[in-house]
Design a protein around this motif. Structure first.
Motif, PDB file in Angstrom:
ATOM      1  N   SER A 161      -1.622   2.471  16.154  1.00  0.00           N
ATOM      2  CA  SER A 161      -2.716   2.723  15.234  1.00  0.00           C
ATOM      3  C   SER A 161      -3.738   3.618  15.928  1.00  0.00           C
ATOM      4  O   SER A 161      -3.515   4.090  17.039  1.00  0.00           O
ATOM      5  N   ASP A 214      -2.748   5.165   3.964  1.00  0.00           N
ATOM      6  CA  ASP A 214      -1.727   4.539   4.807  1.00  0.00           C
ATOM      7  C   ASP A 214      -1.622   5.205   6.184  1.00  0.00           C
ATOM      8  O   ASP A 214      -0.638   5.057   6.886  1.00  0.00           O
ATOM      9  N   LYS A 256       0.814  -0.099  12.394  1.00  0.00           N
ATOM     10  CA  LYS A 256       2.246  -0.079  12.086  1.00  0.00           C
ATOM     11  C   LYS A 256       3.070  -0.485  13.287  1.00  0.00           C
ATOM     12  O   LYS A 256       2.667  -0.285  14.433  1.00  0.00           O
ATOM     13  N   TYR A 313      -2.942   6.163  10.218  1.00  0.00           N
ATOM     14  CA  TYR A 313      -3.155   5.316  11.404  1.00  0.00           C
ATOM     15  C   TYR A 313      -4.604   4.881  11.613  1.00  0.00           C
ATOM     16  O   TYR A 313      -4.851   3.947  12.364  1.00  0.00           O
TER      17      TYR A 313
END
Length: 108
Positions: A37, A78, A85, A80
């Motif tokens: 991220s 969506d 993720k 970072y």
């Protein structure tokens, strides 16, 4: 009566095998799933700029050689800067930095 069917049990086992790494190996070679991220926005690593970082256990490492926008707009819903993720990585930790030989990013 079993709580889970055999098929459900198999799915559960596969899901538990997708856990992220919880500690940096003693040899500092990282191979596996980590959280990725923005270090500043989501991992609060003290950076003054948005930059890609990985988290292994409680430790956060700046990623060298891969930009936060290399795989999509980091400020998108969506991106970072807004999500954390799971990413498969191979590389080495040096100090507070991670140098990647391989990073398999989900598309954003």
């Amino acid at each position: 009566t079993p709580l889970y069917s055999s098929a459900a049990s198999d799915v559960y086992k596969r899901q538990t095998n997708t856990n992220v790494m919880t500690a940096v190996p003693q040899n500092k070679v990282v191979e596996g799933l980590v959280e990725a991220s923005c270090g500043m926005c989501n991992f609060m690593n003290g950076d003054n700029d948005c930059a890609l970082a990985i988290k292994v256990g409680r430790e956060v490492f700046s990623v060298k050689g891969v930009g936060i926008d290399d795989h999509g707009d980091s400020h998108a819903r969506d991106g970072y800067c807004n999500v954390i993720k799971k990413v498969y990585v191979e590389g080495r930790i040096r100090g507070k930095s991670f140098t990647a030989n391989k990073m398999e990013f989900p598309s954003i």
